[in-house]
Motif scaffolding. Sequence first.
Motif, PDB file in Angstrom:
ATOM      1  N   ALA A  96       0.829  -1.199   0.000  1.00 66.76           N
ATOM      2  CA  ALA A  96       0.000   0.000   0.000  1.00 66.76           C
ATOM      3  C   ALA A  96       0.866   1.253   0.000  1.00 66.76           C
ATOM      4  O   ALA A  96       0.614   2.216  -0.742  1.00 66.76           O
ATOM      5  CB  ALA A  96      -0.935  -0.007   1.206  1.00 66.76           C
ATOM      6  N   ALA A  97       1.916   1.243   0.825  1.00 65.26           N
ATOM      7  CA  ALA A  97       2.805   2.402   0.882  1.00 65.26           C
ATOM      8  C   ALA A  97       3.535   2.610  -0.437  1.00 65.26           C
ATOM      9  O   ALA A  97       3.760   3.746  -0.869  1.00 65.26           O
ATOM     10  CB  ALA A  97       3.806   2.226   2.024  1.00 65.26           C
ATOM     11  N   ALA A  98       3.896   1.492  -1.099  1.00 65.10           N
ATOM     12  CA  ALA A  98       4.662   1.588  -2.340  1.00 65.10           C
ATOM     13  C   ALA A  98       3.848   2.126  -3.510  1.00 65.10           C
ATOM     14  O   ALA A  98       4.416   2.575  -4.507  1.00 65.10           O
ATOM     15  CB  ALA A  98       5.240   0.220  -2.701  1.00 65.10           C
ATOM     16  N   THR A  99       2.525   2.090  -3.409  1.00 67.04           N
ATOM     17  CA  THR A  99       1.705   2.590  -4.526  1.00 67.04           C
ATOM     18  C   THR A  99       1.824   4.094  -4.699  1.00 67.04           C
ATOM     19  O   THR A  99       1.610   4.607  -5.792  1.00 67.04           O
ATOM     20  CB  THR A  99       0.219   2.238  -4.311  1.00 67.04           C
ATOM     21  N   GLY A 100       2.134   4.795  -3.605  1.00 69.62           N
ATOM     22  CA  GLY A 100       2.181   6.253  -3.684  1.00 69.62           C
ATOM     23  C   GLY A 100       0.811   6.888  -3.774  1.00 69.62           C
ATOM     24  O   GLY A 100       0.687   8.104  -3.938  1.00 69.62           O
ATOM     25  N   SER A 101      -0.233   6.101  -3.631  1.00 67.77           N
ATOM     26  CA  SER A 101      -1.601   6.594  -3.748  1.00 67.77           C
ATOM     27  C   SER A 101      -1.979   7.456  -2.548  1.00 67.77           C
ATOM     28  O   SER A 101      -1.653   7.126  -1.390  1.00 67.77           O
ATOM     29  CB  SER A 101      -2.555   5.402  -3.847  1.00 67.77           C
TER      30      SER A 101
END
Length: 282
Positions: free
Chosen positions: A165-170
């Motif tokens: 989730a953190a890696a999505t940058g969303s």
Amino acid sequence: MLSQNRNHYAAAADAARNTSATRRDPLYASLAFARAAVAHGAAGDDRRALGSPGQAQDALGRSKPDNRPAWIFFYDAAELDGLSAATHFDLGRSADAEFYAHRTLARLKPGLDRNRAFYTSILGLAQIDQGDIEQACATVEPLFTTAQPGSQRSRRQMKDFRLKAAATGSAHARQWLDNLPAAICEEPSFMPEITLRDVQRNELEPVRQLLLDVCAEVHADQLDDPFFAVDRYNERLTSHAGRDGWEAVIGYDREEPVGYAYAAPLLPGTQWWARPSDSRLH
């Protein structure tokens, strides 16, 4: 090393498919095929992983529900769907993993809370891998915000989800992560509920695969030593269980096995008896 260990787990699953119990009873055969699929999926063997669920389904269709031991009550078509979801997820087939995860969650038996938590985490991970971030966060949110029964595998999945989730940058993912309880973000804590199950000599075959799987996991860093190889361990297990008086005790954290011990009387004339006597043993 990790790849080698996964191949050893697959070898353990294959060995379990060839026991007398799986040849005699389609239900045990189905479970063995399903677990073999998961093991081959974790090892990245697409061909063998994707072939096993069909064999598991065929065997399950031939099984009869009468006179089953209590330990296998969890296994049915819904659980097979869940194991199929895990297999497809490990192979990177996220859309298929989502499909099977939805199916298992729709019909999983009441009371299998740990299994439900695990397959919910697979569903969320499959959704986030397909870019459906908002739905993925909504899927797994109950795992983070309410008390849930858990296990090592559930903790790993939940940690993986936070990282993905953190890696999505969303922006949505960032806001969702910011709203999680601080204690959850540190490390989910679950209290084990250990139960013990006695296994007698005539009950070995249905749990042989379980014993082989645990052996492969415990000795993961020693499996290149011939003494700890799964096939050699399986031979010793067969030999030991052939003695009158053999029995085992398996510990379960809810439905998940966490360890076991077995023992059998030594035969007369065994070299151990020739060792110097120690009066403290008498």
